[in-house]
Design a protein around this motif. Structure first.
Motif, mmCIF file in Angstrom:
data_model
loop_
_atom_site.group_PDB
_atom_site.id
_atom_site.type_symbol
_atom_site.label_atom_id
_atom_site.label_comp_id
_atom_site.label_asym_id
_atom_site.label_seq_id
_atom_site.Cartn_x
_atom_site.Cartn_y
_atom_site.Cartn_z
ATOM 1 N N SER A 490 -4.710 79.235 5.255
ATOM 2 C CA SER A 490 -3.588 79.956 4.644
ATOM 3 C C SER A 490 -2.948 81.000 5.549
ATOM 4 C CB SER A 490 -4.033 80.617 3.333
ATOM 5 O OG SER A 490 -4.286 79.640 2.345
ATOM 6 N N ASN A 491 -3.720 81.579 6.473
ATOM 7 C CA ASN A 491 -3.137 82.564 7.384
ATOM 8 C C ASN A 491 -2.475 81.857 8.566
ATOM 9 O OD1 ASN A 491 -2.486 85.028 8.600
ATOM 10 N ND2 ASN A 491 -4.407 85.057 9.740
ATOM 11 N N HIS A 492 -1.451 81.104 8.256
ATOM 12 C CA HIS A 492 -0.746 80.315 9.265
ATOM 13 C C HIS A 492 0.698 80.167 8.802
ATOM 14 C CE1 HIS A 492 0.349 77.125 12.017
ATOM 15 N NE2 HIS A 492 -0.861 77.106 12.546
ATOM 16 N N ARG A 493 1.614 80.261 9.741
ATOM 17 C CA ARG A 493 3.001 80.004 9.403
ATOM 18 C C ARG A 493 3.128 78.687 8.667
ATOM 19 N NH1 ARG A 493 7.245 82.539 11.366
ATOM 20 N NH2 ARG A 493 6.033 83.438 13.076
ATOM 21 N N PRO A 494 3.829 78.632 7.534
ATOM 22 C CA PRO A 494 4.843 79.567 7.040
ATOM 23 C C PRO A 494 4.320 80.692 6.166
ATOM 24 C CG PRO A 494 4.860 77.609 5.680
ATOM 25 C CD PRO A 494 3.840 77.363 6.749
ATOM 26 N N PHE A 495 2.988 80.928 6.095
ATOM 27 C CA PHE A 495 2.402 82.010 5.308
ATOM 28 C C PHE A 495 2.807 81.942 3.838
ATOM 29 C CE2 PHE A 495 3.134 83.859 9.631
ATOM 30 C CZ PHE A 495 1.819 83.768 10.056
ATOM 31 N N THR A 496 2.752 80.766 3.271
ATOM 32 C CA THR A 496 3.018 80.610 1.843
ATOM 33 C C THR A 496 1.702 80.402 1.107
ATOM 34 O OG1 THR A 496 3.381 78.229 2.129
ATOM 35 C CG2 THR A 496 5.320 79.643 2.183
ATOM 36 N N TYR A 497 1.618 80.952 -0.094
ATOM 37 C CA TYR A 497 0.405 80.890 -0.908
ATOM 38 C C TYR A 497 0.811 81.184 -2.350
ATOM 39 C CZ TYR A 497 1.018 85.820 0.311
ATOM 40 O OH TYR A 497 1.554 87.052 0.528
ATOM 41 N N PRO A 498 -0.087 81.010 -3.316
ATOM 42 C CA PRO A 498 0.299 81.219 -4.721
ATOM 43 C C PRO A 498 0.747 82.656 -4.983
ATOM 44 C CG PRO A 498 -1.817 80.096 -4.555
ATOM 45 C CD PRO A 498 -1.478 80.554 -3.178
ATOM 46 N N ASN A 499 1.757 82.795 -5.790
ATOM 47 C CA ASN A 499 2.212 84.131 -6.198
ATOM 48 C C ASN A 499 1.247 84.740 -7.210
ATOM 49 O OD1 ASN A 499 4.642 84.730 -4.742
ATOM 50 N ND2 ASN A 499 5.673 83.122 -5.901
ATOM 51 N N ASN A 500 1.394 86.055 -7.386
ATOM 52 C CA ASN A 500 0.633 86.807 -8.399
ATOM 53 C C ASN A 500 -0.871 86.818 -8.121
ATOM 54 O OD1 ASN A 500 3.084 87.202 -9.903
ATOM 55 N ND2 ASN A 500 2.855 85.107 -10.685
ATOM 56 N N LYS A 501 -1.231 86.689 -6.863
ATOM 57 C CA LYS A 501 -2.636 86.775 -6.477
ATOM 58 C C LYS A 501 -2.930 88.107 -5.787
ATOM 59 C CE LYS A 501 -3.691 82.572 -7.801
ATOM 60 N NZ LYS A 501 -4.734 82.254 -8.808
#
Length: 711
Positions: A490-501
């Motif tokens: 997850s710590n990789h471009r594009p740095f997208t992950y679930p919201n509200n975490k």
């Protein structure tokens, strides 16, 4: 149109390419760096075999020209097909421009590149569709531009081959591939080293003149567009030549077998050499780097790694205590620099969980990653081996059945797995880990219900954490100990992950968010793990694969290699800080020492808790190979060059002494020859061992020297 005219764009460009290649060979033959004489046979082979090789390579290189030419027609602009095609192109452009296309998942400049390419294609198709009166002129301009690009590339390649020969005395090798990786640094070096403006001005002027004459001789192709049947016939001829070239080029390369190395280089085709370097990912240490006599190199290595056997690193590791077969979970965190953590001076609170866990662990405060790519980190903790010149062993063809962390665990009866939230095919991980006895759990192993969020790199770290718990619960039921190596994504471009975490939204795509979300996912994993019956019998090893950035003012900026690392096992390993300099390759041998493993070792990595460990760290790029020791950084590079820097801690770092990572790298006035020789011994012997296949898995018949100090 007769057959010759149908192929006029090809044979005119081919003639130009052959002339440039012929002239280049003559220049290189008489270049001062070509310090040899050629026999008549060698000279004949250089020019005849070189000519044939160039011709076949040209056929492959003109594949894009063939695609462009066969799609030239008027029929696609007739109604209603023209309008339909134009509408589809506009829709595709709007889709990419919306910012929600698949290209955006990759991040970086790819969406812009895609939008520009599709935009230009749409614009040009529109011109040809809506301006039929000017269609022939527009088409001629486009044709001229395509020819111009080929001419520029031919000239540019010739100039590049000359300058590369001027530097290294060979055709393209992995250094040339490396130049594509470090584009900014290379362009900067070129700008400072050569008269770029006059050079490129001359190049474009010559390219313009050549293009004018080629276009004049070949514009009949545009003025008399081939019929569908003619395109089928010419395509059949071209594709036959294409297939023949694919077969002939490697065959001709095998004929580069003269005793005269320069003759082999001059006979070869530079473009094909570049392709081979890209695919093989190796750089011959003995050809480009400073060396010592083989026995001297291994003798010096034995002073750094006591009790190795002969010209290998083979030795016996023996403990006084009984072995402890605890489960082991190794977590390598993507792009995780030391300075993300609070103890190293970060005040953004983006690693609250790992900041807390570090205080409960055996913490290595002065540890350096071996490289700046994930495959280097994986190589370091799996093979415990120095970062040799060229690409990581992970991505090489000869990457299987190596002596590895996994092989040691397997010999002890462990189940061994590699866990990765993405597709392990990426970066050759599947081939490497599968070829070294690891079972693989990656995105392909997930059911749709197990995936709550994914981007182009794979499932989010929370999903992988949930999967890991399921895998480990199943393993625990078998009664066998397990070793699982989990690589986060997850710590990789594009740095997208679930919201509200976390308190940084996942859709703003920030580096800090990627770091904090990974920290959050690891907390979730440990919260779940702590409730499992196997938790108390498990050792957790957490470290980064490499830093988030590697760019700096020097070849190897040491602060860009400093990574956090810790070993956590409550009730088994007491919290403490280990502050001596160490390398990423030392982490797993140190763990084996904590588990009191008795085993035969080939590792360059050492148990840093042993009294005979001599603090040092190995750091590298694809071609600059470094050793940190005694506050001196020694770098060996191609062309047998050596640089040394005194490492002076920068003042006013507002953290404890053990966590200061920033140094002034001051060139040494007087060479430390002892450190140069040690650096050479590490990298030369590692290259020699790989070349001779002496780093393969052990078998029961392998002779082994027992280390007296370890008895």
């Amino acid at each position: 149109m007769n057959l010759l005219k149908k192929f006029s764009p090809f044979y005119n460009l081919a003639l130009f390419y052959i002339i440039v290649s012929f002239l280049l060979r003559i220049v290189l033959v008489f270049h001062p760096i070509t310090q040899t004489s050629f026999s008549f046979i060698d000279s004949l082979k250089i020019f005849t075999m070189g000519f044939i090789s160039d011709a076949f390579v040209f056929v492959i290189a003109t594949g894009f020209l063939w695609l462009y030419l066969i799609f030239i027609s008027d029929s696609k602009y007739y109604k209603p097909y023209g309008n339909i095609i134009f509408g589809l192109l506009v829709a595709l452009f709007l889709y990419v421009a919306s910012g929600k296309s698949i290209l955006n998942e990759y991040g970086g400049a790819l969406p812009k590149i895609g939008m520009i390419f599709i935009g230009i294609k749409t614009f040009l198709f529109g011109l040809l569709l809506f301006l039929p009166k000017y269609r022939s002129k527009i088409r001629l301009c486009l044709f001229t531009f395509v020819i111009f690009l080929y001419v520029v590339l031919i000239l540019q390649n010739g100039i590049s081959e000359y300058f590369f020969w001027n530097e290294f005395g060979v055709k393209y090798n992995f250094i040339a591939v490396n130049y594509l990786v470090y584009t900014n640094e290379v362009i900067g070096n070129i700008m400072e080293s050569y008269p770029v403006i006059p050079l490129f001005s001359g190049l474009f002027a010559v390219a313009g003149i050549v293009t004018y004459f080629i276009t004049k001789r070949t514009k009949n192709y545009i003025e008399n567009i081939l019929t569908f049947k003619e395109k089928i016939k010419t395509s059949g001829i071209y594709l036959s030549l294409f297939a023949l070239s694919l077969f002939a080029i490697p065959l001709l390369a095998k004929k580069e077998n003269s005793q005269n190395v320069f003759a082999n280089e001059l006979q070869s085709n530079g473009i094909y050499r570049f392709y081979l370097a890209f695919m093989n990912s190796e750089l011959d240490y003995f050809k480009f780097y400073k060396t010592s006599p083989e026995k001297e190199a291994f003798a010096l290595l034995e002073k750094q790694i006591p009790n190795i056997s002969g010209e290998t690193t083979l030795r016996q590791i023996k403990s006084d205590a009984s072995e402890t077969h605890k489960n082991v979970v190794l977590i390598t965190i993507e792009s995780y620099s030391a300075d993300f953590m609070k103890m190293y001076g970060n005040d953004m609170n983006i690693t609250p969980f790992l900041d807390d866990l570090a205080q409960k662990s055996l913490l290595f405060t002065n540890l350096y990653a071996v490289g700046n790519r994930t495959v280097r980190g994986l190589e370091a903790v799996t093979l415990c081996f120095p970062p040799t010149a060229g690409e990581s062993v992970v991505k090489r063809k000869d990457n299987k059945n190596k002596f590895s962390t996994g092989s040691v665990f397997k010999d002890k009866g462990y189940d061994v797995k590699f866990l990765y939230g993405g597709d392990a095919f990426f970066d050759n991980m599947e081939d490497f880990f599968g070829g070294n006895g690891y079972n693989i759990v990656d995105k392909k192993s997930f059911t749709p219900e197990e995936i709550t969020f994914a981007n182009i790199w794979g499932v989010c770290d929370e999903d992988m954490a949930n999967k890991a718990i399921k895998v480990m619960n199943a393993e625990a039921k078998t009664g066998k100990p397990f070793f699982n190596h989990w690589m986060t994504v997850s710590n990789h471009r594009p740095f997208t992950y679930p919201n509200n975490k976390i308190d940084i939204p996942g859709d703003i795509k920030s580096r800090e968010g990627g770091v904090k979300y990974t920290d959050y996912a690891l907390k979730k994993f440990f919260d779940m793990a702590s409730k499992q019956p196997w938790f108390k019998n498990t050792v957790f090893v957490i470290l980064a694969d490499h830093c988030a950035s590697s760019a700096g003012k020097t070849e190897l900026p040491v602060d860009k290699y400093r990574i956090p690392a810790m070993i956590y096992s409550p009730g088994f390993i007491e919290p403490q800080k280990y502050t001596k300099v160490m390398s990423q390759i030392d982490v797993m041998p140190t763990l084996f020492g904590l588990l009191n493993f008795n085993y035969q070792s080939k590792f360059y990595g050492q148990d840093v808790l042993k009294s005979d460990y001599k603090p040092r760290a190995l750091i590298a790029t694809y071609q600059d190979l470094g050793l940190i020791k005694d506050n001196v950084l020694t770098i060996i590079s191609p062309k047998q060059t050596v640089k040394q820097f005194q490492l002076n801690l920068k003042p006013d770092q507002k953290v404890a002494q053990d966590f200061q990572i920033y140094y002034d790298q001051v060139p040494l006035k007087n060479e430390r020859t002892d450190l140069v020789n040690e650096t050479v011994s590490y990298y030369q012997t590692a290259s020699d061992i790989l070349k001779k296949k002496n780093y393969q898995s052990l078998n029961s018949k392998t002779p082994i020297k027992v280390a007296e100090s370890d008895k």
